[in-house]
Design a protein around this motif. Structure first.
Motif, short mmCIF file in Angstrom:
data_model
loop_
_atom_site.label_atom_id
_atom_site.label_comp_id
_atom_site.label_asym_id
_atom_site.label_seq_id
_atom_site.Cartn_x
_atom_site.Cartn_y
_atom_site.Cartn_z
N ALA A 268 27.36 -12.23 -18.09
CA ALA A 268 27.71 -11.29 -17.02
C ALA A 268 29.07 -11.65 -16.43
CB ALA A 268 26.63 -11.29 -15.94
N GLY A 269 29.31 -12.96 -16.28
CA GLY A 269 30.61 -13.41 -15.75
C GLY A 269 31.75 -13.06 -16.69
N VAL A 270 31.54 -13.23 -17.99
CA VAL A 270 32.56 -12.89 -18.99
C VAL A 270 32.83 -11.39 -18.99
CG1 VAL A 270 33.05 -12.87 -21.47
CG2 VAL A 270 32.11 -14.93 -20.42
N MET B 149 16.62 -17.43 -13.92
CA MET B 149 17.39 -16.62 -14.82
C MET B 149 18.04 -17.49 -15.87
SD MET B 149 19.77 -13.71 -13.59
CE MET B 149 19.47 -12.16 -13.85
N ASN B 150 18.24 -16.90 -16.97
CA ASN B 150 18.81 -17.62 -18.09
C ASN B 150 20.30 -17.85 -17.83
OD1 ASN B 150 19.43 -18.67 -20.55
ND2 ASN B 150 18.54 -16.99 -21.73
N PRO B 151 20.80 -19.08 -18.05
CA PRO B 151 22.22 -19.35 -17.80
C PRO B 151 23.14 -18.59 -18.76
CG PRO B 151 21.10 -21.35 -18.53
CD PRO B 151 20.08 -20.28 -18.42
N TYR B 152 22.66 -18.25 -19.91
CA TYR B 152 23.50 -17.49 -20.85
C TYR B 152 23.69 -16.05 -20.37
CZ TYR B 152 23.06 -21.43 -23.98
OH TYR B 152 23.13 -22.69 -24.52
N VAL B 153 22.71 -15.53 -19.72
CA VAL B 153 22.83 -14.18 -19.18
C VAL B 153 23.87 -14.17 -18.06
CG1 VAL B 153 21.59 -12.35 -17.95
CG2 VAL B 153 20.49 -13.55 -19.83
N LEU B 154 23.81 -15.19 -17.18
CA LEU B 154 24.80 -15.29 -16.11
C LEU B 154 26.21 -15.51 -16.68
CD1 LEU B 154 22.94 -17.46 -13.44
CD2 LEU B 154 23.49 -15.04 -13.34
#
Length: 118
Positions: A9-11, A1-6
């Protein structure tokens, strides 16, 4: 998974948690204000009813002037006759010494009078 997506999602999750906290705090504050308003209203209403009740009770007071008449009773008390009092010889000697200022005989158990010439 893309780290920007994670990261996104966290933000979003943090933003939603902060929003929920903010909303909950506002709802709680509004609830407390509503409770205090209800208590204040009940207090004002109770005070009004108490004042009306007191005014009603005061208006029902009837002032009456009453004269009390009763019979007079005479009470007779027996007073002891002090000339009949007797002392034992030692007491009598001490009393006579105190009155006259000199030692004397006991006599007939009657207190002697003070000598005005002394």
């Amino acid at each position: 998974m893309n780290p920007y997506v994670l990261l996104g999602a966290g933000v979003l999750w943090l933003a939603s948690a902060a929003g929920a906290f903010w909303y909950g705090t506002g709802v709680g504050r509004d609830g407390e204000i509503a409770k205090q308003s209800a208590v204040d209203k009940a207090t004002v209403e109770t005070r009004k009813l108490a004042m009306e009740g007191a005014a009603d009770a005061i208006s029902k007071i009837v002032v009456r002037n009453t004269t009390v008449q009763g019979r007079v009773e005479t009470i007779v008390r027996d007073n002891p006759v002090y000339r009949d009092c007797r002392h034992d010889p030692d007491q009598l000697r001490n009393i006579n010494e105190a009155i006259t200022g000199r030692a004397g005989a006991t006599g007939d158990s009657v207190v002697s009078g003070a000598d005005p010439a002394q």
